[in-house]
Design an enzyme around this catalytic site. Structure first.
Site, PDB file in Angstrom:
ATOM      1  N   LYS A  95       0.780  -1.015   0.047  1.00 24.01           N
ATOM      2  CA  LYS A  95       0.011  -0.045  -0.033  1.00 24.01           C
ATOM      3  C   LYS A  95       0.986   1.361  -0.211  1.00 24.01           C
ATOM      4  O   LYS A  95       1.654   1.525   0.890  1.00 24.01           O
ATOM      5  CB  LYS A  95      -0.796  -0.002   1.215  1.00 24.01           C
ATOM      6  CG  LYS A  95      -1.624   1.360   1.548  1.00 24.01           C
ATOM      7  CD  LYS A  95      -2.453   1.356   2.830  1.00 24.01           C
ATOM      8  CE  LYS A  95      -3.061   2.662   3.273  1.00 24.01           C
ATOM      9  NZ  LYS A  95      -3.842   2.544   4.284  1.00 24.01           N
TER      10      LYS A  95
ATOM     11  N   LYS B 179      -9.718  13.000   8.245  1.00 24.21           N
ATOM     12  CA  LYS B 179      -9.149  12.715   9.569  1.00 24.21           C
ATOM     13  C   LYS B 179      -9.226  14.014  10.558  1.00 24.21           C
ATOM     14  O   LYS B 179      -9.209  14.956  10.154  1.00 24.21           O
ATOM     15  CB  LYS B 179      -7.669  12.152   9.599  1.00 24.21           C
ATOM     16  CG  LYS B 179      -7.673  10.855   8.995  1.00 24.21           C
ATOM     17  CD  LYS B 179      -6.208  10.440   8.952  1.00 24.21           C
ATOM     18  CE  LYS B 179      -5.953   8.771   8.318  1.00 24.21           C
ATOM     19  NZ  LYS B 179      -6.697   7.776   9.263  1.00 24.21           N
TER      20      LYS B 179
ATOM     21  N   ARG C 261      -7.520  -0.473   1.481  1.00 28.03           N
ATOM     22  CA  ARG C 261      -8.069  -1.799   1.146  1.00 28.03           C
ATOM     23  C   ARG C 261      -8.591  -1.726  -0.276  1.00 28.03           C
ATOM     24  O   ARG C 261      -8.597  -2.477  -1.223  1.00 28.03           O
ATOM     25  CB  ARG C 261      -9.083  -2.271   2.031  1.00 28.03           C
ATOM     26  CG  ARG C 261     -10.351  -1.332   2.088  1.00 28.03           C
ATOM     27  CD  ARG C 261     -11.080  -1.454   3.309  1.00 28.03           C
ATOM     28  NE  ARG C 261     -10.230  -1.118   4.693  1.00 28.03           N
ATOM     29  CZ  ARG C 261     -10.905  -1.186   5.670  1.00 28.03           C
ATOM     30  NH1 ARG C 261     -12.185  -1.936   6.090  1.00 28.03           N
ATOM     31  NH2 ARG C 261     -10.333  -0.696   6.763  1.00 28.03           N
TER      32      ARG C 261
HETATM   33  N1  BES Z   1      -3.953   4.829   6.933  1.00 25.74           N
HETATM   34  C1  BES Z   1      -4.926   4.509   7.847  1.00 25.74           C
HETATM   35  C2  BES Z   1      -4.405   3.396   9.165  1.00 25.74           C
HETATM   36  C3  BES Z   1      -3.404   3.942   9.842  1.00 25.74           C
HETATM   37  C4  BES Z   1      -3.978   4.376  11.203  1.00 25.74           C
HETATM   38  C5  BES Z   1      -2.125   3.763   9.675  1.00 25.74           C
HETATM   39  C6  BES Z   1      -2.811   4.925  12.030  1.00 25.74           C
HETATM   40  C7  BES Z   1      -1.150   4.081  10.644  1.00 25.74           C
HETATM   41  C8  BES Z   1      -1.285   4.858  11.491  1.00 25.74           C
HETATM   42  C9  BES Z   1      -6.308   3.728   7.257  1.00 25.74           C
HETATM   43  O1  BES Z   1      -6.377   4.201   6.002  1.00 25.74           O
HETATM   44  C10 BES Z   1      -7.450   4.200   7.741  1.00 25.74           C
HETATM   45  O2  BES Z   1      -7.686   5.592   8.009  1.00 25.74           O
HETATM   46  N2  BES Z   1      -8.108   3.429   8.474  1.00 25.74           N
HETATM   47  C11 BES Z   1      -9.158   3.484   9.216  1.00 25.74           C
HETATM   48  C12 BES Z   1     -10.244   2.592   8.693  1.00 25.74           C
HETATM   49  C13 BES Z   1     -11.585   2.974   9.272  1.00 25.74           C
HETATM   50  C14 BES Z   1     -12.256   3.974   8.446  1.00 25.74           C
HETATM   51  C15 BES Z   1     -12.522   1.567   9.040  1.00 25.74           C
HETATM   52  C16 BES Z   1      -9.000   3.667  10.621  1.00 25.74           C
HETATM   53  O3  BES Z   1      -7.999   2.612  11.095  1.00 25.74           O
HETATM   54  O4  BES Z   1      -9.466   4.201  11.419  1.00 25.74           O
HETATM   55 ZN    ZN Z   2      -4.375   4.997   4.984  1.00 25.66          ZN
HETATM   56 ZN    ZN Z   3      -7.321   6.130   5.616  1.00 27.10          ZN
END
Ligand code: BES
Ligand code: ZN
Ligand code: ZN
Length: 491
Positions: A257, A269, A343
């Site tokens: 990724k 975010k 994903r």
């Molecule tokens: N890149 C983030 C995950 C992440 C979080 C990586 C902290 C490194 C440190 C990913 O794309 C994301 O935002 N995931 C969400 C998924 C949710 C919306 C189902 C998450 O983990 O909150």
């Molecule tokens: Zn991400």
């Molecule tokens: Zn994300």
């Protein structure tokens, strides 16, 4: 740091340098006597008056106007490879503060030449790992800060040590490349710059193919393209091919990724949650670093590396919660949260890789969920797999080299949370168990191919220092993939 291997007859006594001697209590060798005669210092007496007991990693520095000596305790116990790597890192920290330009390292242990070579190589691996720092944007450059110019290694068996040092160098090059990429700020490492960086690997014999948006569009990779749609930066898919064994049709694939910055998109975010999001390309960074090490070592294996490079931004053109996109596999996905974008990138990258290369197995690496950090902290990556053999291999290699993983469940029930009412799939499920649901989502795109997914959100970056790491991008996983490529399947 220039490294030379010498034998004990070639030690340059006359120069002002630091001798580092790995020693236990029992055999203070002729070397130490020589040093004693040369400097007039009485080592035994000095040691007796200190609290130095030769315990592992304990040290004593004997300074003299002619040349200085550091005794580095080994203790009487046998030690593991990892212990020696850590000792190397500890040694770097000890002498980095001192002013020596030249150092000479030797083992004063009653061991065979082969064993000595192994110990020295592990020691130097840790030493080099710990020496890493990212100073590209600092006025003071690495060359100014690193005082050590020459390292002499005294070895009984040059012929066993040299290949081990070469191996060290190649793995470290991969790790440092990966660290550099993850450290780079997102205004530098845009998707197109990431493509440029990867293209530099051509010189090591890696074939590189780059798919642009038009080509991905023609292939129907709308899941990946939808993520980059809100950004002014173009998206890319890069395919790296290492054909180390052209006579064989077998190959393995690593997929990463590469979200160069993850703002969350319209599902924006918080500012706190966004701070670390330059590291969201960490999975791709691991794949690229491993490909470099594999090519430098000229492994006799066929390895494919694929990375999906995008930026996830909000804009009037951005993907909306509620959109439905069609993936390359034909499966449709309802986007309910634009922050669950990794994903979507992987869905198309995995499908493309499997369809085109039919690998014996595929491993994807992704900073996929924050929830994996809640589950496993910064110590272990989450391992999800449809294949027990592959998952065992990853786990065991990981334990050996301390790229630790932990197997997570993949019960079918988790996948049901990812079914949409109006499309084939949706990109988020429930909050509970979201790392597992993300893995279950990915499983839809790998068919029957043995596959493992490593959620590396917790391990690619670590502010805390360790014996071999000085904080920041960790380089985690580069060596794991390298060792898997080297050891898994003898084709
Ligand atoms: N890149 C983030 C995950 C992440 C979080 C990586 C902290 C490194 C440190 C990913 O794309 C994301 O935002 N995931 C969400 C998924 C949710 C919306 C189902 C998450 O983990 O909150
Ligand atoms: Zn991400
Ligand atoms: Zn994300």
């Amino acid at each position: 740091m220039k490294l030379s291997v010498i034998n004990s007859n070639n030690i340059l006594w006359k120069t002002n340098q630091l001798f580092i001697v790995l020693a236990d209590k029992n055999n203070l060798s002729p070397f130490l006597k020589k040093w004693q005669n040369f400097t007039g210092n009485h080592i035994n007496q000095i040691i007796e008056n200190s609290n130095f007991s030769f315990a592992f990693s304990q040290s004593i520095l004997l300074r003299s106007s002619k040349t200085s000596l550091m005794l580095l305790g080994h203790g009487s116990k046998q030690r593991s490879n990892l212990d020696y790597e850590k000792l190397g890192g500890i040694l770097f920290s000890k002498i980095d503060k001192l002013e020596f330009k030249k150092i000479t390292i030797l083992c004063n242990l009653k061991i065979s030449g082969k064993k000595e070579s192994l110990i020295l190589s592990k020691l130097l691996f840790g030493f080099k790992l710990k020496s890493y720092s990212f100073l590209k944007y600092k006025e003071k450059k690495k060359e100014d800060l690193l005082k050590i110019e020459n390292i002499n290694i005294v070895a009984k068996e040059k012929k066993t040590l040299l290949p081990l040092l070469n191996l060290n160098n190649d793995i470290i090059s991969g790790i440092f490349f990966s660290k550099d990429l993850t450290f780079e700020p997102p205004n530098f490492l845009t998707p197109v710059e990431f493509v440029n960086q990867i293209t530099s690997l051509k010189e090591f014999g890696i074939e590189i193919e780059v798919l642009n948006e038009k080509q991905m569009n023609d292939l129907g990779m709308y899941a990946l393209l939808g993520v980059g749609q809100g950004s002014s930066k173009k998206s890319y898919l890069v395919i790296m091919k290492w054909n180390g064994k052209p006579s064989s049709k077998n190959n393995m694939a690593f997929v990463g990724k590469g979200v160069c910055f993850d703002s969350g998109g319209l599902s924006l975010k918080t500012s706190r949650g966004m701070i670390d999001m330059k590291e969201d390309m960490g999975g791709a960074g691991i794949v690229v670093g491993a490909m470099k090490a594999i090519a430098l070592q000229k492994l006799k294996k066929n390895v494919i590396g694929v990375v999906g490079l995008v930026e996830n931004m909000p804009s009037s053109n951005a993907q909306r919660p509620g959109d439905i996109v069609k993936s390359m596999s034909g499966k449709t996905i309802e986007i309910l949260n634009t922050d669950a974008e990794g994903r979507l990138v992987l869905a198309d990258a995995l499908y493309y890789t499997i369809k085109n290369f039919k690998p014996d197995f595929v491993i994807d690496l992704a900073t996929l969920t924050g929830a994996i950090i809640s589950a496993l902290g910064k110590e272990r990556a989450g391992l999800f797999s449809n294949d027990e053999n592959l998952s065992q291999t990853i786990f065991q290699i990981g334990e050996k080299i301390e790229n630790l993983v932990w197997k997570m469940p993949m019960d079918k029930i988790y996948g049901q949370n990812m079914l949409s009412k109006i499309a084939d799939l949706k990109n988020i499920g429930s909050v509970a168990g979201s790392s597992i649901q993300a893995a279950a989502f990915l499983e839809n795109f790998v068919g029957k191919t043995p596959w493992a997914h490593l959620d590396v959100a917790g391990v690619v970056w670590c502010d805390q220092k360790s014996d071999t790491h000085s904080g920041g991008a960790t380089g985690w996983g580069v060596r794991l993939l390298f060792e898997i490529a080297k050891n898994k399947y003898r084709f």
